[in-house]
Design a protein around this motif. Structure first.
Motif, short mmCIF file in Angstrom:
data_model
loop_
_atom_site.label_atom_id
_atom_site.label_comp_id
_atom_site.label_asym_id
_atom_site.label_seq_id
_atom_site.Cartn_x
_atom_site.Cartn_y
_atom_site.Cartn_z
N PRO A 25 50.32 42.40 48.25
CA PRO A 25 51.14 43.82 48.50
C PRO A 25 51.42 44.19 47.19
O PRO A 25 52.04 43.58 46.47
CB PRO A 25 52.17 43.23 49.37
N VAL A 26 51.59 45.49 46.91
CA VAL A 26 51.80 46.32 46.08
C VAL A 26 52.92 47.56 46.56
O VAL A 26 52.40 48.14 47.40
CB VAL A 26 50.73 46.69 45.13
N ALA A 58 50.52 48.95 33.70
CA ALA A 58 51.85 47.94 33.88
C ALA A 58 51.59 47.08 34.79
O ALA A 58 52.31 46.01 34.61
CB ALA A 58 52.92 49.01 34.23
N VAL A 59 50.84 47.37 35.99
CA VAL A 59 50.66 46.35 36.73
C VAL A 59 49.88 45.14 36.01
O VAL A 59 50.29 43.90 36.21
CB VAL A 59 50.05 46.89 37.82
N ALA A 60 48.99 45.45 35.38
CA ALA A 60 47.95 44.44 34.85
C ALA A 60 48.98 43.51 33.81
O ALA A 60 48.76 42.16 33.67
CB ALA A 60 46.78 45.00 34.05
N ASP A 61 49.70 44.20 33.03
CA ASP A 61 50.48 43.34 31.93
C ASP A 61 51.72 42.61 32.66
O ASP A 61 52.11 41.63 32.41
CB ASP A 61 51.23 44.49 31.09
N ALA A 62 52.12 43.11 33.95
CA ALA A 62 52.97 42.17 34.52
C ALA A 62 52.15 40.99 35.27
O ALA A 62 52.98 39.89 35.05
CB ALA A 62 53.72 43.01 36.07
N LEU A 63 51.10 41.27 35.62
CA LEU A 63 50.30 39.93 36.23
C LEU A 63 50.11 39.07 35.06
O LEU A 63 50.19 37.88 35.06
CB LEU A 63 49.11 40.47 36.85
N ASN A 120 53.23 39.19 45.10
CA ASN A 120 53.47 40.79 45.49
C ASN A 120 53.95 41.35 43.91
O ASN A 120 54.09 40.58 43.07
CB ASN A 120 54.79 41.10 46.35
N VAL A 121 53.62 42.54 44.03
CA VAL A 121 53.84 43.56 42.67
C VAL A 121 54.79 44.75 43.23
O VAL A 121 54.59 45.37 44.12
CB VAL A 121 52.74 43.91 41.99
N HIS A 122 55.67 45.13 42.23
CA HIS A 122 56.32 46.35 42.53
C HIS A 122 56.36 47.10 41.31
O HIS A 122 56.56 46.37 40.25
CB HIS A 122 57.84 46.06 42.94
N ASN A 136 44.91 51.31 46.95
CA ASN A 136 43.93 50.77 45.79
C ASN A 136 44.34 49.67 45.18
O ASN A 136 43.77 48.90 44.97
CB ASN A 136 43.80 52.03 44.82
N LEU A 137 45.81 49.73 44.59
CA LEU A 137 46.35 48.88 43.93
C LEU A 137 46.50 47.57 44.69
O LEU A 137 46.36 46.21 44.34
CB LEU A 137 47.88 49.08 43.51
N SER A 138 46.77 47.30 46.12
CA SER A 138 47.03 46.32 46.86
C SER A 138 45.81 45.64 47.13
O SER A 138 45.42 44.54 46.96
CB SER A 138 47.68 46.41 48.27
N ARG A 139 44.55 46.37 47.34
CA ARG A 139 43.19 46.15 47.38
C ARG A 139 42.78 45.19 45.98
O ARG A 139 42.40 43.98 46.02
CB ARG A 139 42.27 47.24 47.66
N ASP A 140 43.06 45.80 44.84
CA ASP A 140 42.34 45.24 43.88
C ASP A 140 43.32 44.20 43.27
O ASP A 140 42.80 43.36 42.64
CB ASP A 140 42.29 46.32 42.63
#
Length: 158
Positions: free
Chosen positions: A128-129, A48-53, A98-100, A120-124
């Motif tokens: 900020p996530v 979901a994070v990848a698709d948002a980006l 950022n990502v939420h 993990n998510l914030s690093r990659d």
């Protein structure tokens, strides 16, 4: 300043009882839980994070870039796929602000794993996530603990 917002969504069913797939969410392996069914490791949070980006950058979606029809991506580490997507977003001239994400799951209890997932998510992602765990409250497939659904929103700037 040029800003873009993208929204990602992913859902995966739990593996049938007796399965051997590990449950991975946000790059964290959660022991003692049924895994999710998918072509890759089925990390619905990373997807979901990848698709948002990708959506915010106006790029192709995760399934187009890494199709389930390609054996190259079978059992792929979804955090690696996320890192590849972040690189594509950067190559397109965008940086992540950022990502939420909202993780909707009846099980497992997510609170003990949120810190590691956010780290993990914030690093990659390189930004900020934040994550919000929610329950399905008995409504629908997620509420009946048939799977996990995730919505993510990303903010990019050029």
């Amino acid at each position: 300043m040029d800003l873009r917002v993208g929204m990602g969504y992913d859902i995966h069913p739990f593996e049938p009882a007796g399965g051997t797939t590990p449950l991975v969410l946000g790059g964290v392996r959660i022991e003692g839980e049924a895994g999710l069914v998918g072509h890759s490791d089925a990390d619905a949070v990373a997807h979901a994070v990848a698709d948002a980006l990708l959506g915010a950058a106006g790029l192709a979606d995760l399934g187009t870039l890494f199709p389930a029809s390609a054996d190259d991506w079978r059992n792929a580490d979804s955090m690696d796929l996320l890192r590849r997507c972040v690189a594509l977003v950067r190559d397109a001239g965008w940086s992540v602000v950022n990502v939420h994400a909202v993780v909707n799951a009846e099980r497992p209890r997510l609170a003990p794993h949120l810190g590691a997932m956010v780290e993990n998510l914030s690093r990659d992602v390189g930004a900020p996530v934040s994550l919000t765990p929610k329950r399905g409250e008995g409504i629908g497939a997620v509420g009946r603990a048939e799977g996990i659904a995730v919505w993510a929103t990303a903010l990019l700037q050029r």
